[in-house]
Design an enzyme around this catalytic site. Structure first.
Site, mmCIF file in Angstrom:
data_model
loop_
_atom_site.group_PDB
_atom_site.id
_atom_site.type_symbol
_atom_site.label_atom_id
_atom_site.label_comp_id
_atom_site.label_asym_id
_atom_site.label_seq_id
_atom_site.Cartn_x
_atom_site.Cartn_y
_atom_site.Cartn_z
ATOM 1 N N LYS A 115 38.152 21.409 37.160
ATOM 2 C CA LYS A 115 38.463 21.758 38.556
ATOM 3 C C LYS A 115 38.456 20.538 39.475
ATOM 4 O O LYS A 115 39.189 20.496 40.465
ATOM 5 C CB LYS A 115 37.490 22.825 39.061
ATOM 6 C CG LYS A 115 37.678 24.184 38.402
ATOM 7 C CD LYS A 115 36.775 25.243 39.029
ATOM 8 C CE LYS A 115 36.973 26.584 38.338
ATOM 9 N NZ LYS A 115 36.117 27.638 38.879
ATOM 10 N N GLU A 199 32.012 22.394 47.618
ATOM 11 C CA GLU A 199 33.196 22.882 48.312
ATOM 12 C C GLU A 199 32.722 23.680 49.521
ATOM 13 O O GLU A 199 31.667 24.302 49.468
ATOM 14 C CB GLU A 199 33.907 23.815 47.322
ATOM 15 C CG GLU A 199 35.344 24.042 47.500
ATOM 16 C CD GLU A 199 35.915 24.853 46.328
ATOM 17 O OE1 GLU A 199 36.427 24.258 45.373
ATOM 18 O OE2 GLU A 199 35.821 26.097 46.393
ATOM 19 N N ARG A 291 47.105 30.294 31.543
ATOM 20 C CA ARG A 291 47.221 31.332 30.493
ATOM 21 C C ARG A 291 47.775 32.590 31.125
ATOM 22 O O ARG A 291 47.955 32.661 32.334
ATOM 23 C CB ARG A 291 45.823 31.641 29.964
ATOM 24 C CG ARG A 291 44.895 32.024 31.124
ATOM 25 C CD ARG A 291 43.564 32.532 30.681
ATOM 26 N NE ARG A 291 42.573 32.474 31.747
ATOM 27 C CZ ARG A 291 42.328 33.436 32.606
ATOM 28 N NH1 ARG A 291 43.019 34.547 32.565
ATOM 29 N NH2 ARG A 291 41.401 33.300 33.546
HETATM 30 P P1 ADP Z 1 41.719 36.842 35.092
HETATM 31 O O1 ADP Z 1 42.015 36.065 36.307
HETATM 32 O O2 ADP Z 1 42.770 36.806 34.049
HETATM 33 O O3 ADP Z 1 41.229 38.174 35.418
HETATM 34 P P2 ADP Z 1 39.064 36.394 34.248
HETATM 35 O O4 ADP Z 1 38.328 35.422 35.063
HETATM 36 O O5 ADP Z 1 38.775 37.841 34.392
HETATM 37 O O6 ADP Z 1 40.580 36.046 34.448
HETATM 38 O O7 ADP Z 1 38.947 35.994 32.740
HETATM 39 C C1 ADP Z 1 39.623 36.648 31.725
HETATM 40 C C2 ADP Z 1 38.748 36.638 30.506
HETATM 41 O O8 ADP Z 1 38.449 35.321 30.126
HETATM 42 C C3 ADP Z 1 37.421 37.334 30.730
HETATM 43 O O9 ADP Z 1 37.068 37.961 29.514
HETATM 44 C C4 ADP Z 1 36.497 36.183 31.038
HETATM 45 O O10 ADP Z 1 35.175 36.521 30.688
HETATM 46 C C5 ADP Z 1 37.059 35.091 30.160
HETATM 47 N N1 ADP Z 1 36.876 33.737 30.694
HETATM 48 C C6 ADP Z 1 37.648 33.108 31.577
HETATM 49 N N2 ADP Z 1 37.235 31.856 31.795
HETATM 50 C C7 ADP Z 1 36.164 31.686 31.018
HETATM 51 C C8 ADP Z 1 35.274 30.596 30.769
HETATM 52 N N3 ADP Z 1 35.414 29.403 31.347
HETATM 53 N N4 ADP Z 1 34.263 30.782 29.927
HETATM 54 C C9 ADP Z 1 34.118 31.977 29.318
HETATM 55 N N5 ADP Z 1 34.913 33.022 29.484
HETATM 56 C C10 ADP Z 1 35.921 32.892 30.322
HETATM 57 P P1 ADP Z 2 36.561 31.143 38.357
HETATM 58 O O1 ADP Z 2 37.007 29.903 37.666
HETATM 59 O O2 ADP Z 2 35.277 31.654 37.851
HETATM 60 O O3 ADP Z 2 37.648 32.163 38.441
HETATM 61 P P2 ADP Z 2 37.138 30.503 41.135
HETATM 62 O O4 ADP Z 2 36.970 29.123 41.673
HETATM 63 O O5 ADP Z 2 38.510 30.957 40.852
HETATM 64 O O6 ADP Z 2 36.230 30.666 39.841
HETATM 65 O O7 ADP Z 2 36.444 31.511 42.148
HETATM 66 C C1 ADP Z 2 36.204 32.856 41.824
HETATM 67 C C2 ADP Z 2 35.913 33.645 43.085
HETATM 68 O O8 ADP Z 2 34.749 33.117 43.761
HETATM 69 C C3 ADP Z 2 36.997 33.593 44.151
HETATM 70 O O9 ADP Z 2 37.990 34.572 43.923
HETATM 71 C C4 ADP Z 2 36.199 33.855 45.421
HETATM 72 O O10 ADP Z 2 35.920 35.215 45.593
HETATM 73 C C5 ADP Z 2 34.905 33.124 45.151
HETATM 74 N N1 ADP Z 2 34.954 31.725 45.657
HETATM 75 C C6 ADP Z 2 35.162 30.622 44.910
HETATM 76 N N2 ADP Z 2 35.158 29.513 45.687
HETATM 77 C C7 ADP Z 2 34.951 29.930 46.948
HETATM 78 C C8 ADP Z 2 34.843 29.269 48.222
HETATM 79 N N3 ADP Z 2 34.936 27.946 48.334
HETATM 80 N N4 ADP Z 2 34.634 30.041 49.321
HETATM 81 C C9 ADP Z 2 34.524 31.386 49.217
HETATM 82 N N5 ADP Z 2 34.602 32.055 48.069
HETATM 83 C C10 ADP Z 2 34.821 31.354 46.942
#
Ligand code: ADP
Ligand code: ADP
Ligand code: MG
Length: 472
Positions: A115, A199, A291
């Site tokens: 990231k 952040e 993906r």
């Molecule tokens: P989407 O945006 O497709 O809904 P999710 O965050 O729900 O993505 O992730 C989809 C699947 O991948 C879930 O089963 C989640 O637990 C798994 N997953 C995603 N990123 C990671 C990670 N960095 N480590 C472990 N599992 C992950």
């Molecule tokens: P992941 O890789 O687990 O999907 P993300 O960075 O996409 O993590 O963040 C997942 C969720 O966490 C976002 O959809 C939002 O709800 C919350 N989030 C992440 N970063 C922030 C931020 N800087 N401010 C507010 N909410 C956040």
């Protein structure tokens, strides 16, 4: 087109990919653990191989999977989501063994999986990122200085995080101190990399993401947005397309930015650019997922484009057969992730045998699942049983149709999130399209709904007891 595709995944997404392959007339090979041996996706594939050991390790065993692919004469692998989908070493290993990885290049996976690096690349390309830093923190003192500069609340984030994990909200210096200690060691344990950055915490944002498709010849289109603000603990539960919050002008600007982001990442195949949008409609790049996404189905419903088939075609070297102007958004779609969880018990995952299953149907209703009556929900995997995706011509229609479909949906034997979603579909704010990422915690702290299935189960239990007693 490919000769044979191996699916390096399980459950509903494996079945989803098998369906796409069948329509393309490409034979499939499924892999499965012992626990998954007799499930639906395994039966629907043309061939199936056991990958051990244990319920999970096999799905992560790069060399065993490549070995099986070679033995079976496979020329492409689809990784689905989760497991190895965002593992650049797996994509590389496929390449080295002459197998096409159905996804972006190893380089793009590695870059966007980090990231911090992704933020650097986006900033350089002129894509607005959430205010914060583009390097790993090296001390608490540094974290404190930066937090004061950007202003509390802030979020500590693991650079390699995903799936809603590795995020820590800090309102004060004290909270920052407390979290900083743990953040790095936890990130190292969970993601194999301890890098943590900081952040700005965006207050009450919407999570709005754009679906991208890019071929190997420089053509990139977006398929519009998905609003994934309905979350619990940073994990998505319900997603909608298009977002009730965007107007045409903002949609166009964000779509252009998403394409710019994909170009900056050297992106090919399907991907998702995630943004946070604040109350004043400022938007910020959050991360890019390299993906197919769980919620891709709502985009398919409103565009009519089969994303998984497009992924396979692109990987096979075909050019995109349509341009941005050809992409038309028609109507609205809602996806509900039906999870084996008990909402009234802190969404605790539930396991056990499904004793009754009736899936909803009718106009505009689509189920992507891998469960049926008699299926035993194992404790080893994530708790999603099925995705229900509903389409309607208007927002009001899709909400009403989703409510109606949830009312038809019967799953007994394990507790699910269905009754909770029934409440959401009848909630006034949701019906007006008013929700941000805090919607669930702000509106559903106490879940007082009655689960009519519990009552029915009780009636059956009493009847069974009476029968047993009378035939004693
Ligand atoms: P989407 O945006 O497709 O809904 P999710 O965050 O729900 O993505 O992730 C989809 C699947 O991948 C879930 O089963 C989640 O637990 C798994 N997953 C995603 N990123 C990671 C990670 N960095 N480590 C472990 N599992 C992950
Ligand atoms: P992941 O890789 O687990 O999907 P993300 O960075 O996409 O993590 O963040 C997942 C969720 O966490 C976002 O959809 C939002 O709800 C919350 N989030 C992440 N970063 C922030 C931020 N800087 N401010 C507010 N909410 C956040
Ligand atoms: Mg994310």
């Amino acid at each position: 087109m490919f000769k044979k595709v191996l699916i390096a995944n399980r459950g509903e997404i494996a079945l989803r990919i098998i369906r796409a392959c069948k329509e393309l007339d490409v034979p499939t090979v499924a892999i499965h653990s012992e626990a998954d041996a007799i499930t639906l996706y395994v039966k629907k594939a043309d061939e199936a191989c056991l990958v051990g050991p244990g319920p999970v390790a096999g799905y992560l065993n790069i060399y065993r999977i490549i070995d099986l692919a070679t033995q079976k004469g496979v020329d492409a692998i689809h990784p689905g989501y989760g497991f190895l989908a965002e593992n650049h070493e797996f994509a590389e290993a496929c390449q080295e063994n002459g197998i096409t990885f159905i996804g972006p290049t190893p380089q793009a996976i590695r870059d966007m999986g980090d990231k911090i690096l992704a933020r650097q690349m986006m900033k350089r390309a002129g894509v607005p990122v959430v205010p914060g830093i583009e390097h790993a923190l090296d001390s608490l003192t540094e974290a404190e200085t930066i937090a004061t500069e950007i202003g509390y609340p802030v979020m500590l984030k693991a650079s390699a995080g995903g799936g809603g994990r590795g995020l820590r909200l800090c309102h004060t210096t004290e909270e920052l101190k407390k979290n900083f200690e743990m953040a790095s060691s936890e990130a190292l344990k969970a993601f194999g990399k301890g890098d943590v950055y900081i952040e700005k915490y965006i207050e009450s944002p919407r999570h709005i993401e754009f679906q991208i498709l890019a071929d190997n010849y420089g053509n990139i289109v977006h398929l519009g947005e998905r609003d994934c603000s309905i979350q619990r603990r940073h994990q998505k539960l319900i997603e909608v397309a298009p977002s009730p919050f965007l107007d045409k002008e903002l949609r166009e600007r964000m779509g252009e930015m998403a394409i710019k982001a994909a170009k900056a990442a050297g992106y090919t195949n399907a991907g998702t650019v995630e943004f946070l949008v604040d109350k004043d409609r400022n938007f910020y790049f959050l991360e890019m997922n390299t993906r197919v996404q769980v919620e891709h189905t709502i985009t398919e419903e409103v565009t009519g484009i089969d994303i998984v088939k497009e992924m396979i075609r692109i990987a096979a070297g075909e050019k995109l057969s349509f341009t941005q102007d050809d992409v038309q958004i028609s109507g609205c779609a809602i996806e509900c992730r039906v999870n084996a969880e008990d909402p009234r018990n802190g969404f605790l995952p539930t396991t056990g045998r499904i004793t009754a299953y009736y899936s909803p149907g009718g106009f505009g209703v689509r189920i992507d699942g891998n469960v049926y009556r008699g299926y035993v929900v194992p404790p080893y995997y994530d708790s999603m049983l099925a995705k229900m995706t509903v389409w309607g011509r208007t927002w009001d229609e899709v909400v009403a149709r989703t409510a109606r479909s949830l009312d038809e949906f019967v799953i007994r034997g394990v507790k699910t999130t269905i009754p909770f979603y029934r409440m959401i579909m009848r909630d006034e704010s949701f019906k007006k399209g008013e929700f941000d990422t805090h919607y669930i915690e702000n509106n559903f702290n106490e879940l007082l709904y009655e689960d009519e299935m519990e009552k029915i189960d009780l009636v059956f239990a009493i009847a069974a007891a009476i029968t047993a007693y009378s035939y004693r």
